[in-house]
Enzyme design. Structure first.
Site, PDB file in Angstrom:
ATOM      1  CB  SER A  10      -0.901   0.002   1.234  1.00 29.83           C
ATOM      2  OG  SER A  10      -1.552   1.249   1.359  1.00 29.83           O
ATOM      3  CG  HIS A  35      -4.050  -1.646  -1.658  1.00 32.57           C
ATOM      4  ND1 HIS A  35      -5.115  -2.458  -1.990  1.00 32.57           N
ATOM      5  CD2 HIS A  35      -4.518  -0.787  -0.725  1.00 32.57           C
ATOM      6  CE1 HIS A  35      -6.170  -2.117  -1.279  1.00 32.57           C
ATOM      7  NE2 HIS A  35      -5.843  -1.092  -0.507  1.00 32.57           N
ATOM      8  CG  ASP A  37      -5.366   2.229   1.042  1.00 29.72           C
ATOM      9  OD1 ASP A  37      -6.325   1.466   0.826  1.00 29.72           O
ATOM     10  OD2 ASP A  37      -4.307   1.861   1.584  1.00 29.72           O
ATOM     11  CG  MET A  39      -8.555   6.981   2.605  1.00 31.65           C
ATOM     12  SD  MET A  39      -7.722   6.714   4.185  1.00 31.65           S
ATOM     13  CE  MET A  39      -6.089   7.339   3.809  1.00 31.65           C
ATOM     14  CG  HIS A  68      -9.612   0.306  -0.507  1.00 31.49           C
ATOM     15  ND1 HIS A  68      -9.083   0.132   0.752  1.00 31.49           N
ATOM     16  CD2 HIS A  68     -10.966   0.319  -0.346  1.00 31.49           C
ATOM     17  CE1 HIS A  68     -10.072   0.054   1.631  1.00 31.49           C
ATOM     18  NE2 HIS A  68     -11.218   0.164   0.992  1.00 31.49           N
ATOM     19  CG  MET A  70     -11.476   3.451   1.950  1.00 31.82           C
ATOM     20  SD  MET A  70     -10.153   3.370   3.182  1.00 31.82           S
ATOM     21  CE  MET A  70      -8.727   3.518   2.085  1.00 31.82           C
ATOM     22  CG  MET A 139     -11.781  -2.797   5.080  1.00 34.14           C
ATOM     23  SD  MET A 139     -10.207  -2.374   4.280  1.00 34.14           S
ATOM     24  CE  MET A 139      -9.500  -1.244   5.493  1.00 34.14           C
ATOM     25  CG  ASP A 177      -6.166  -2.834   3.482  1.00 34.76           C
ATOM     26  OD1 ASP A 177      -5.177  -2.561   4.195  1.00 34.76           O
ATOM     27  OD2 ASP A 177      -6.694  -2.013   2.717  1.00 34.76           O
TER      28      ASP A 177
END
Length: 220
Positions: A10, A35, A37, A39, A68, A70, A139, A177
């Protein structure tokens, strides 16, 4: 070596002053996916980066980008993240009013679709979605920040999902994760995970090369 276990570093834990080089380094050192993330400070209490950053680092590796999201609402941004170079987009079951439609949209754009399950989200959230799911992301922390402790109770969820996936007529990756290190990597794999997302356990171990860190997770 347990080559059947995929390691997805990540980049949230990488050095953002040289992000492209960090991506290239872990790719060269044995990572299977990257990966990312994303957000928004709304769905989760933190802000990371958007499609522009993803597009800027896409040239540094041919590895799949596992994105991913979020963010909420998620549907309005899917096309931008696909255009930026995503190979897999994973969304949360709670991030939009119609998760089935969201997965259809991702698939229609020619990439793989995943669903993330928060610690409080039951596996029943996937009922009636399995034909559209390529990846399930369990998660093992509450989303929003790196460096959190692994929530052991989620291992039962991983095991239940592995049993369900084994009954399906098509392959689905089972990813874990949050709080992944050598100990929790082993527990996750024993429970049935085939993909491990790790940030600090790859990018922030002192005295350990990226190659060593990745292999420690693959073969804990």
């Amino acid at each position: 070596m347990n080559q059947s276990i995929r390691i997805a570093p990540s980049i949230l834990a990488a050095d953002f002053s040289k992000l492209g080089e960090e991506v290239a380094a872990v790719a060269e050192m044995g990572a299977d996916l990257i990966h990312l993330d994303v957000m928004d400070g709304h769905f989760v209490p933190n802000i990371s980066f958007g499609p522009g950053i993803i597009a800027s680092i896409r040239k540094y590796t041919d590895l799949p980008f596992d994105v991913h999201l979020m963010i909420e609402p998620v549907d309005n941004y899917i096309e931008a993240f696909v255009a930026a170079g995503s190979d897999i987009i994973t969304v949360h079951a709670e991030a939009g009013p119609h998760i089935h439609s969201t997965l259809q949209k991702i698939r229609a754009l020619g990439i793989k679709a995943g669903v993330a399950l928060n610690p409080g989200t039951p596996i029943e959230a996937l009922d009636n979605l399995w034909d559209l799911v390529d990846l399930v992301l369990v998660m093992t922390v509450n989303p929003g920040f790196g460096g959190q402790s692994f929530i052991e109770s989620q291992l039962c969820k991983v095991s239940a999902l592995r049993r369900k996936i084994s009954q399906l007529g098509h392959p689905v990756s089972l990813s874990v994760d949050g709080g992944i290190n050598r100990e929790t990597a082993n527990k996750s794999v024993q429970a049935g995970a085939d993909t491990l997302v790790a940030g600090s356990a790859v990018f922030q171990l002192k005295g350990v090369t990226y190659s060593e860190a990745i292999e420690q997770l693959r073969n804990p």
